[in-house]
Structure formats: structure tokens, C-alpha cells
Design a protein around this motif. Structure first.
Motif, PDB file in Angstrom:
ATOM      1  N   GLU A 182       0.839  -1.208   0.000  1.00  0.00           N
ATOM      2  CA  GLU A 182       0.000   0.000   0.000  1.00  0.00           C
ATOM      3  C   GLU A 182       0.876   1.260   0.000  1.00  0.00           C
ATOM      4  O   GLU A 182       0.619   2.233  -0.714  1.00  0.00           O
ATOM      5  CB  GLU A 182      -0.882   0.030   1.255  1.00  0.00           C
ATOM      6  N   LEU A 183       1.934   1.208   0.814  1.00  0.00           N
ATOM      7  CA  LEU A 183       2.830   2.373   0.901  1.00  0.00           C
ATOM      8  C   LEU A 183       3.591   2.566  -0.406  1.00  0.00           C
ATOM      9  O   LEU A 183       3.797   3.702  -0.864  1.00  0.00           O
ATOM     10  CB  LEU A 183       3.808   2.195   2.074  1.00  0.00           C
ATOM     11  N   GLN A 184       3.962   1.437  -1.029  1.00  0.00           N
ATOM     12  CA  GLN A 184       4.680   1.554  -2.311  1.00  0.00           C
ATOM     13  C   GLN A 184       3.785   2.186  -3.380  1.00  0.00           C
ATOM     14  O   GLN A 184       4.232   3.013  -4.171  1.00  0.00           O
ATOM     15  CB  GLN A 184       5.177   0.179  -2.765  1.00  0.00           C
ATOM     16  N   ALA A 185       2.508   1.793  -3.381  1.00  0.00           N
ATOM     17  CA  ALA A 185       1.566   2.368  -4.361  1.00  0.00           C
ATOM     18  C   ALA A 185       1.379   3.861  -4.098  1.00  0.00           C
ATOM     19  O   ALA A 185       1.315   4.679  -5.036  1.00  0.00           O
ATOM     20  CB  ALA A 185       0.235   1.627  -4.290  1.00  0.00           C
ATOM     21  N   LEU A 186       1.313   4.231  -2.819  1.00  0.00           N
ATOM     22  CA  LEU A 186       1.182   5.651  -2.458  1.00  0.00           C
ATOM     23  C   LEU A 186       2.425   6.425  -2.911  1.00  0.00           C
ATOM     24  O   LEU A 186       2.337   7.521  -3.494  1.00  0.00           O
ATOM     25  CB  LEU A 186       1.017   5.768  -0.944  1.00  0.00           C
ATOM     26  N   LEU A 187       3.595   5.817  -2.683  1.00  0.00           N
ATOM     27  CA  LEU A 187       4.849   6.476  -3.060  1.00  0.00           C
ATOM     28  C   LEU A 187       4.957   6.654  -4.575  1.00  0.00           C
ATOM     29  O   LEU A 187       5.532   7.638  -5.049  1.00  0.00           O
ATOM     30  CB  LEU A 187       6.047   5.672  -2.536  1.00  0.00           C
ATOM     31  N   ALA A 188       4.388   5.709  -5.323  1.00  0.00           N
ATOM     32  CA  ALA A 188       4.447   5.829  -6.790  1.00  0.00           C
ATOM     33  C   ALA A 188       3.728   7.108  -7.236  1.00  0.00           C
ATOM     34  O   ALA A 188       4.226   7.831  -8.117  1.00  0.00           O
ATOM     35  CB  ALA A 188       3.819   4.600  -7.441  1.00  0.00           C
ATOM     36  N   VAL A 189       2.598   7.405  -6.611  1.00  0.00           N
ATOM     37  CA  VAL A 189       1.873   8.646  -6.953  1.00  0.00           C
ATOM     38  C   VAL A 189       2.698   9.865  -6.511  1.00  0.00           C
ATOM     39  O   VAL A 189       2.829  10.851  -7.251  1.00  0.00           O
ATOM     40  CB  VAL A 189       0.467   8.670  -6.294  1.00  0.00           C
ATOM     41  N   CYS A 190       3.262   9.787  -5.324  1.00  0.00           N
ATOM     42  CA  CYS A 190       4.050  10.926  -4.811  1.00  0.00           C
ATOM     43  C   CYS A 190       5.265  11.186  -5.701  1.00  0.00           C
ATOM     44  O   CYS A 190       5.630  12.345  -5.949  1.00  0.00           O
ATOM     45  CB  CYS A 190       4.470  10.678  -3.371  1.00  0.00           C
ATOM     46  N   GLU A 191       5.870  10.104  -6.181  1.00  0.00           N
ATOM     47  CA  GLU A 191       7.038  10.276  -7.058  1.00  0.00           C
ATOM     48  C   GLU A 191       6.615  10.915  -8.388  1.00  0.00           C
ATOM     49  O   GLU A 191       7.249  11.864  -8.868  1.00  0.00           O
ATOM     50  CB  GLU A 191       7.698   8.913  -7.305  1.00  0.00           C
ATOM     51  N   LYS A 192       5.504  10.413  -8.940  1.00  0.00           N
ATOM     52  CA  LYS A 192       5.023  10.925 -10.232  1.00  0.00           C
ATOM     53  C   LYS A 192       4.761  12.434 -10.185  1.00  0.00           C
ATOM     54  O   LYS A 192       5.053  13.160 -11.128  1.00  0.00           O
ATOM     55  CB  LYS A 192       3.739  10.159 -10.591  1.00  0.00           C
ATOM     56  N   TYR A 193       4.219  12.901  -9.065  1.00  0.00           N
ATOM     57  CA  TYR A 193       3.842  14.319  -8.980  1.00  0.00           C
ATOM     58  C   TYR A 193       4.774  15.140  -8.087  1.00  0.00           C
ATOM     59  O   TYR A 193       4.453  16.273  -7.729  1.00  0.00           O
ATOM     60  CB  TYR A 193       2.399  14.444  -8.470  1.00  0.00           C
ATOM     61  N   ALA A 194       5.900  14.562  -7.696  1.00  0.00           N
ATOM     62  CA  ALA A 194       6.873  15.249  -6.831  1.00  0.00           C
ATOM     63  C   ALA A 194       6.231  15.808  -5.566  1.00  0.00           C
ATOM     64  O   ALA A 194       6.443  16.955  -5.185  1.00  0.00           O
ATOM     65  CB  ALA A 194       7.587  16.365  -7.610  1.00  0.00           C
ATOM     66  N   ILE A 195       5.428  14.968  -4.936  1.00  0.00           N
ATOM     67  CA  ILE A 195       4.805  15.359  -3.661  1.00  0.00           C
ATOM     68  C   ILE A 195       5.756  14.961  -2.522  1.00  0.00           C
ATOM     69  O   ILE A 195       6.198  13.808  -2.445  1.00  0.00           O
ATOM     70  CB  ILE A 195       3.448  14.628  -3.463  1.00  0.00           C
ATOM     71  N   THR A 196       6.067  15.908  -1.659  1.00  0.00           N
ATOM     72  CA  THR A 196       6.852  15.599  -0.456  1.00  0.00           C
ATOM     73  C   THR A 196       5.921  14.968   0.576  1.00  0.00           C
ATOM     74  O   THR A 196       4.747  15.335   0.648  1.00  0.00           O
ATOM     75  CB  THR A 196       7.471  16.897   0.109  1.00  0.00           C
ATOM     76  N   VAL A 197       6.448  14.030   1.365  1.00  0.00           N
ATOM     77  CA  VAL A 197       5.609  13.381   2.385  1.00  0.00           C
ATOM     78  C   VAL A 197       6.188  13.627   3.778  1.00  0.00           C
ATOM     79  O   VAL A 197       7.375  13.411   4.006  1.00  0.00           O
ATOM     80  CB  VAL A 197       5.512  11.852   2.167  1.00  0.00           C
TER      81      VAL A 197
END
Ligand SMILES: Cc1ncc(COP(=O)(O)O)c(C=O)c1O
Length: 393
Positions: A182-197
Motif C-alpha cells: 500500500e505504501l509503495q503504491a502511495l509512493l508511486a503517486v508521490c514520485e510521479k507528482y513530486a509530492i513531499t511526504v
């Protein structure tokens, strides 16, 4: 009575928010307080010893963060979570919430937006606006009693200029411990849009048997991740006020330091320092015993609700000592729900609506108390429900 967690400690009169603010919060001072997130248990002996030793020295001046403090944290993260971090990435702060504010200021501009995932710990919803940023909601999905991320909706938030995501991992109040996939899928979106977490992992040590917490930062070096951790929930020392941020990037650390400077929150009090170190160094066995006790109490609540209060459903928790109770089948408005628990049952829970509108119809129950107290609260609720049902036309 066979556990040190069964022992009742009278907290009234200790300037305790949970006990001494009951009249102000609930309108009556005698509710069984199962609300704000601290526990009624005594801290590990090693923590109390360290505090007593420190108190014996009669000078309480300004402090530094000694090397031994860093070592205790690094050792804890490595042994408990298999997470190896560099000492230079650690920044201390009195609380996680001030750190969230500092990160929002450091990582976003006033016209940018911060994303939160309700129902969620209320300061996640208020911090962006307090800092003059827009708040974007990416609500969790609830399917058959289980909460998950809504990643399509997260992409919508990214398109609306969401630059920073505040993740609650494990999640307060729904009790999810997010799994690696689940976290990897979330990170894939964050990476695509350069979202900091900002990954708030304050509940990371409070995990039920058979479940594993995965520190988000161990899963990616492509997404900018800042992690908040603390011994405060784990070892029941939140009143002492101390937490840490793990910030791998040097420029990020400088930006956060600047924000800390404006808030004047970088110093720690001498008691918080010795308690933090003793807890991480010597608290593992106490924590193992606590987790076993909490699992037993969770089982008690589940069984009791099934048998006597089937209209209240416990969302199965994977972590935290906070139980998320689905009360929607009671058919009450949020005001009536609060009134029922406080006035009819004499039990002080946190209303679900505090965590966003997605929490309407839910209540949060803090089970960080002796089992006899939890049992009494459940009996009160069952009795009140029986009386209430008899009064229905
Ligand atoms: C997810 C989460 N973050 C932060 C906090 C509070 O942290 P602090 O007291 O260090 O500001 C809490 C307290 O309940 C919490 O649940």
C-alpha cells in the motif's frame, strides 16, 4: 489482577488533561475518561529512575542534545524497525505537531496546498490553514470495515497543486498499519507528482501481534520523505514533550531549522531528554508486555460489543491504543451520540466528527487504561443502551 497494567493510578489533581479537564470538555467531572491519547499506565521503571535521578540535581538550566540521546534513537530504530539512519539526519523538537507546522512552512509556499487523509488526527486538518496554506482532502475509503488509500483521488489532489502530503502511519483514529504494498503504491503517486511526504510515525511502536510497521522512508529514495517519531505514545510520556524528525536532505534540514527558529521550539527540557533516552535504551521489555496487554483489551472490547452491543462495530485495529467504533447503526446524530455516551453512559470518548466529517457516526475509544476500567465503561454503555431501547416508542 496479574499485570502491572491492571494497577489503578489516581490521576485526578495531577494537572492531567484527560482527568482534570473533564468538566470543561464533557460538562461533568465524573465520566470515565477514554479520550485524549495518553495512557493511565505507569512508565517503565527505567524512565522513572532516570527522571528521579535528574530531579535530584537541583539545577534545571538550558540543555543540549547529548550524543547518547542520538545513539539511543538510532539503536531503537535499528533494532525495533530494522531502519538504519544517519545521526546527521535527526532533528529534535518538543512535539510532533510543532514539527508538522514547521515542515508545512519549510516545504510549501503560501499559494500551495497540503493534503491530509481524513478521518485523521485533527491537527493534520488545522495545521495547513493555520500556516496560511490550502488544505486538500484525500479521504480514506471504507470498504467492508477496512480503510484503504484512495490513490485516484490523490492524483486529483496532485493536479490541484497539492505539494505536501501529511501521512498518518500507523493511522489515528482508524488503527490501520499501512502495509508495504500500500505504501509503495502511495509512493508511486508521490514520485510521479513530486509530492513531499511528512510521515507521522508517532504510533509506530504500538503494533498488534502479527502485524509489522514499515517506516515509509525505508521504501524510497526518490520521494522526499520526512519522518516524525517519538517515544511519547509508546512509553506514555507525552506530557514531557519531545520528538524527533528524520530528515535525510541537508537543504531540507536548513529549511526546517529556519521554521523552528521562528517558532522557537528547538530546545528540549532536561526531563524530556533523560526520559527519551532511558525509554529507547531500556524500554523494550515493558513495551512487549504493554502490547500483549493492549491486545487482550482489544479482544475484550471486540467480544463484548459482539455479544451485548451489536449496534456498535469495532473497526479492527492493527495498531495504536485507539479503537475506532462505528456507531452509525445506532441511528443517532453526532450531538445525540455524544449526549448518549456522556449523559447516559458516563463515558468520555472522542467524537468521530473531530477527525473530519468522514468521522461522523463514529467514536474513538482510548483503551490505554486498566482492563477493569474498560470493562466498567463497556458495562455502562450496554446498560445505557438497554435503557435507551426500552424508552423507544
Ligand atoms: C498522529 C499523531 N501525531 C501527533 C500527535 C501529538 O504529538 P505531540 O504531542 O508530540 O505534538 C498525536 C497525539 O495523539 C497523534 O495521534
Amino acid at each position: 489482577m496479574n499485570s502491572l497494567f491492571d494497577r489503578i493510578h489516581i490521576r485526578t489533581g495531577t494537572a492531567s488533561l484527560k482527568y482534570d479537564a473533564r468538566r470543561e470538555v464533557f460538562g461533568r467531572a465524573d465520566v470515565i475518561p477514554l479520550w485524549v491519547a495518553d495512557m493511565d499506565f505507569a512508565v517503565p521503571d527505567a524512565v522513572q529512575r532516570a527522571l528521579t535521578e535528574r530531579a535530584a540535581h537541583p539545577v534545571f538550566g538550558y540543555t543540549i542534545h547529548p550524543e547518547s540521546l542520538y545513539e539511543s534513537l538510532l539503536h531503537w530504530l535499528a533494532t525495533r524497525h530494522g531502519w538504519h539512519i544517519g545521526r546527521e539526519s535527526v532533528m529534535f523538537c518538543p512535539g510532533v505537531v510543532p514539527s508538522l507546522h514547521a515542515c508545512i512552512m519549510a516545504f510549501t509556499e503560501p499559494d500551495e496546498a497540503v493534503i491530509a487523509q481524513p478521518p485523521v488526527y485533527a491537527p493534520f486538518l488545522s495545521a495547513p490553514e493555520i500556516c496560511g496554506r490550502k488544505l486538500l482532502l484525500n479521504p480514506l475509503k471504507l470498504t467492508e470495515g477496512r480503510y484503504t488509500f484512495d490513490l485516484d483521488d490523490l492524483e486529483r489532489c496532485a493536479a490541484e497543486d497539492g505539494r505536501l502530503l501529511i501521512l498518518c502511519s500507523p493511522h489515528n483514529p482508524v488503527g490501520r498499519v499501512w502495509q508495504k504494498d500500500e505504501l509503495q503504491a502511495l509512493l508511486a503517486v508521490c514520485e510521479k507528482y513530486a509530492i513531499t511526504v511528512i510521515s507521522d510515525e508517532i504510533h509506530a511502536d504500538l503494533i498488534y501481534p502479527g502485524i509489522k510497521h514499515v517506516p515509509l522512508a525505508t521504501l524510497s529514495d526518490k520521494v522526499n520523505i520526512v519522518t516524525a517519531i517519538a517515544p511519547s505514545k509508546t512509553f506514555n510520556i507525552p506530557g514531557l514533550g519531545m520528538s524527533a524528525l528524520v530528515v535525510p536532505d541537508k537543504a531540507d534540514r536548513a529549511a526546517i531549522n529556519k521554521a523552528f527558529g521562528t517558532l522557537h521550539v528547538s530546545a528540549s527540557n532536561p526531563f524530556s531528554i533523560v526520559a527519551f533516552e532511558a525509554a529507547y535504551r531500556e524500554g523494550a521489555a515493558w513495551l512487549d508486555a504493554l502490547l500483549e496487554y493492549l491486545a487482550g483489551t482489544r479482544d475484550l472490547v471486540r467480544g463484548f460489543l459482539r455479544q451485548y452491543l451489536p449496534q456498535i462495530k469495532m473497526i479492527e485495529p492493527e495498531g495504536t491504543y485507539l479503537l475506532w467504533l462505528d456507531c452509525r447503526a445506532m441511528g443517532l446524530s453526532d450531538k445525540q451520540l455524544k449526549n448518549f455516551f456522556v449523559q447516559e453512559a458516563g463515558v468520555g470518548l472522542s467524537p468521530g466528527a473531530m477527525f473530519g466529517v468522514q468521522g461522523c457516526g463514529f467514536m474513538r475509544m482510548n483503551i490505554g487504561a486498566p482492563r477493569s476500567v474498560i470493562r466498567q465503561a463497556l458495562e455502562n454503555i450496554a446498560h445505557a443502551a438497554a435503557v435507551y431501547n426500552q424508552c423507544l416508542p
